[in-house]
Scaffold this motif. Structure first.
Motif: not given
Lengths: 228, 228
Positions: B103-104, B106-110, B148-149, B154-156
DNA sequence: CGATTGACGACTGTCGACAGCTTGAAACCT
DNA sequence: AGGTTTCAAGCTGTCGACAGTCGTCAATCG
């Protein structure tokens, strides 16, 4: 908060010697999600202990428990404060929930069978019946029960624990907007769609269904917070 | 367990008056992941309090903290026991980790950019340098720092908290098999692959990379437990 | 009149103590 | 001997108390 054994002689009552910590934790949980404390309000250990008629030790332990559940936050030497959620944190909670449920469905669809389907359909029936007339908190509990079953059937106990952790925050989120979902019928329909997707055995369809389901819930709650 | 302020005159030192609970929690954490307690072993509050020269109150609070982190389990009226993980639970932990990191990513790649990439590459460099010569625990910490980074970017924040929760269990898992990964080089390579996938901007490639990365780690740990 | 300092009250962090429960083993019965 | 009961030791759950710290507000100084 006096300990009332209250067991009649004849009945082989399951004596639940609930310790004070659990009782205080329940009391605090209900008080918080029942909006009887304002968000951000400071809770005094002494005062709570006096009010509940117990010493500070169980109050402290219960508060620490609620802190680990995200209902309270603590500051050293200053005590405990009721968790105040802003829009961003609220959105984060629902995003994490989406993360967990997506994963659970992907696992569950591979082991889905008639027995699980029946149990889940029964739970949705309960929710539909509860939709009209029952209290909001009852509706919320039945809804969460359904999703908890979903995750439990996925077979990963650690995943279930993670869900239980955020479920307390979810209750807080829902309580913060003061009302449940917009339309009792639409939410019920949405759950049927989830079950149909599972029964189809198509992972992509499951993912679509859960994305839509949780997306609707999140949008509604975030919007509700914006208004409040 | 004495509080040592130790601040020189000149420096504007941030005085951290670490309370006893944190110190006891750190001591217990190190003792558990350092295998100085046997899995399943009962821990006596009284004995710990005597050994550490503190009263039982901070010991209890620290134990409750470790319980919420999954390092201890408690039974009413019986006390605390060191968490014993079987193969199934261990696999569950890695499955949850996979869930969170997928999940992280998928968010981070954006929202991936040069700054984040640089910071992550630096961290992998650190890990490569630590691969030869440093202690196992150091390698583990640097490895966990990288992941962890990843999640932090990812911002959540709630997702990050969930990761921090299981990171303690991860340390326990890794400690239980007594050694880190098989090949220091291969693990470093695997991290580069993760970064390349992120830089490519392709979600599917990211997912493949993290699935492989965590799959390898899980297989290794599960196999290690089977032998032990 | 505004800023700083000092004292006061309230509260948290920690401690030692006591009651009741759990456990392991000795004593007892069959 | 095998199983059961009793008993003592140790431990947890809970309590009340004390010291140190934090926030507040009034008194003091510029």
């Amino acid at each position: 908060m006096s300990t009332t054994p209250s067991n009649a002689l004849g009945g082989a009552v399951i004596i639940q010697q609930r310790n004070l910590v659990e009782q205080v934790a329940d009391y605090l949980t209900q008080a918080i999600i029942g909006q009887r404390f304002a968000p951000g309000e400071r809770l005094s250990e002494m005062q709570l202990a006096r009010d509940l008629g117990v010493s500070r030790a169980p109050v402290r332990e219960a508060a620490r428990l609620l802190e680990s559940r995200g209902l309270l936050v603590s500051q050293p030497r200053r005590g405990f404060f009721v968790r105040a959620l802003d829009t961003g944190e609220l959105s984060d909670v629902f995003d994490l929930r989406l993360c967990l449920e997506r994963h659970a469905l992907a696992r569950l669809v591979t082991v889905f069978d008639a027995e699980k389907e029946l149990a889940l359909r029964r739970q949705v029936d309960i929710m539909c019946n509860a939709a009209t007339g029952d209290s909001d908190s009852r509706k919320i509990e039945e809804d969460l029960s359904f999703h908890r079953m979903l995750i439990a059937y996925a077979g990963n106990r650690r995943l279930l624990k993670a869900f239980d952790d955020i479920s307390h925050e979810l209750r807080l989120c829902i309580a913060l907007i003061g009302k449940t979902h917009a339309d009792p019928d639409s939410i019920a329909t949405s759950h049927w769609a989830l079950l149909d997707a599972l029964a189809s055995g198509d992972p992509a369809r499951c993912r679509e269904a859960i994305d839509y389901h949780i997306g609707v819930a999140r949008d509604y709650v975030v919007k509700g917070i914006g208004e409040a």
